[in-house]
Design an enzyme around this catalytic site. Structure first.
Site, PDB file in Angstrom:
ATOM      1  N   GLY A  45      -7.448  10.361  -1.126  1.00 21.64           N
ATOM      2  CA  GLY A  45      -6.044  10.723  -0.977  1.00 21.64           C
ATOM      3  C   GLY A  45      -5.297  10.370  -2.248  1.00 21.64           C
ATOM      4  CD  GLN A  50      -1.660   6.883  -5.109  1.00 22.42           C
ATOM      5  OE1 GLN A  50      -1.878   7.729  -4.255  1.00 22.42           O
ATOM      6  NE2 GLN A  50      -2.549   5.948  -5.420  1.00 22.42           N
ATOM      7  CB  CYS A 101      -4.584   1.807  -3.168  1.00 19.61           C
ATOM      8  SG  CYS A 101      -3.228   2.830  -3.760  1.00 19.61           S
ATOM      9  CG  LEU A 102      -7.493   6.591  -6.174  1.00 16.16           C
ATOM     10  CD1 LEU A 102      -7.272   8.081  -6.393  1.00 16.16           C
ATOM     11  CD2 LEU A 102      -8.877   6.177  -6.636  1.00 16.16           C
ATOM     12  CG  HIS A 143      -3.373   4.443   1.968  1.00 13.54           C
ATOM     13  ND1 HIS A 143      -3.902   3.194   1.739  1.00 13.54           N
ATOM     14  CD2 HIS A 143      -3.072   4.952   0.743  1.00 13.54           C
ATOM     15  CE1 HIS A 143      -3.898   2.957   0.425  1.00 13.54           C
ATOM     16  NE2 HIS A 143      -3.406   4.020  -0.202  1.00 13.54           N
ATOM     17  CD  GLU A 144      -2.993   8.783   0.052  1.00 19.05           C
ATOM     18  OE1 GLU A 144      -2.137   8.743  -0.845  1.00 19.05           O
ATOM     19  OE2 GLU A 144      -4.074   8.162  -0.023  1.00 19.05           O
ATOM     20  CG  HIS A 147       1.055   5.759  -1.947  1.00 24.73           C
ATOM     21  ND1 HIS A 147       1.153   4.709  -2.822  1.00 24.73           N
ATOM     22  CD2 HIS A 147      -0.263   5.862  -1.632  1.00 24.73           C
ATOM     23  CE1 HIS A 147      -0.063   4.202  -3.028  1.00 24.73           C
ATOM     24  NE2 HIS A 147      -0.938   4.883  -2.314  1.00 24.73           N
TER      25      HIS A 147
HETATM   26 NI    NI Z   1      -2.952   4.406  -2.191  1.00 28.39          NI
END
Ligand code: NI
Length: 191
Positions: A45, A50, A101-102, A143-144, A147
């Site tokens: 995701g 991000q 998380c990236l 989660h997304e 953000h």
């Molecule tokens: Ni994340």
């Protein structure tokens, strides 16, 4: 085009993102770039903040979790672009699972979330879609969606444990962590 993923500590990740307008310039290209960036980083995701854009938009592909014996059936073919998503009917039943998380490379922490959700969003063609999700698909979407409201994994970690994370998060902000995808680290801030 692969975009740089913004690392923890950048203010854009703490902001409440703006709704996407239907005439947003080059939205199709932006979404293509988000897919490319997410896959390059082996993510499931990626939310627009991000890559430094404060917009209510994310891409998600949970299909790797649907593969093989014991795969999550809700993740089979679960590939979505969600624009201006709104969650509803969050279940009282919760589950906890380690999340990464990236934007926070090297950190994995258990996060407790509702097991089932409803989500209403616009797809890439601006069709209004409503669906019910459970398991990992529901977790990825939560989660997304977090953000888009400036919420990340550390915000879900109990305060006592967050102290232990502090050093790691600081190092991420300073770029002192190994990462094998294109990343933008916020400059060190003097106090
Ligand atoms: Ni994340």
């Amino acid at each position: 085009m692969i975009r740089a993923i913004v690392a923890y500590g950048d203010p854009v990740l703490k902001k409440e993102a703006e709704e996407v307008q239907e005439n947003h310039p080059d939205l199709g290209q932006l979404i293509e770039d988000m897919w490319e960036t997410m896959y390059e980083a082996d993510g499931v995701g990626l939310a627009a903040p991000q890559i430094g854009l404060s917009l209510r938009l994310f891409v998600a592909d949970g299909s790797p979790f649907g593969e093989g014996d014991g795969g999550d059936p809700g993740c089979v073919g679960f590939k979505r672009v969600m624009i201006n998503p709104v969650l509803f009917d969050l279940s009282e039943e919760t589950s906890s699972m380690d999340e990464g998380c990236l934007s926070i490379p090297g950190v994995r922490e258990p996060v407790t979330r509702p097991e089932r959700i409803g989500v209403e969003y616009y797809d890439q063609d601006w069709n209004l879609v409503e669906e019910r999700l459970d398991g990992l698909a529901a977790r990825i979407v939560q989660h997304e969606n977090d953000h888009l409201d400036g919420t990340m994994i550390p915000d879900h970690v109990p305060a006592a444990k967050r102290m232990l994370l502090h050093g790691k998060l600081r190092d991420i902000g300073l770029g002192k962590v190994p990462v094998d995808y294109k990343m933008k680290f916020p400059k060190s801030r003097r106090r």
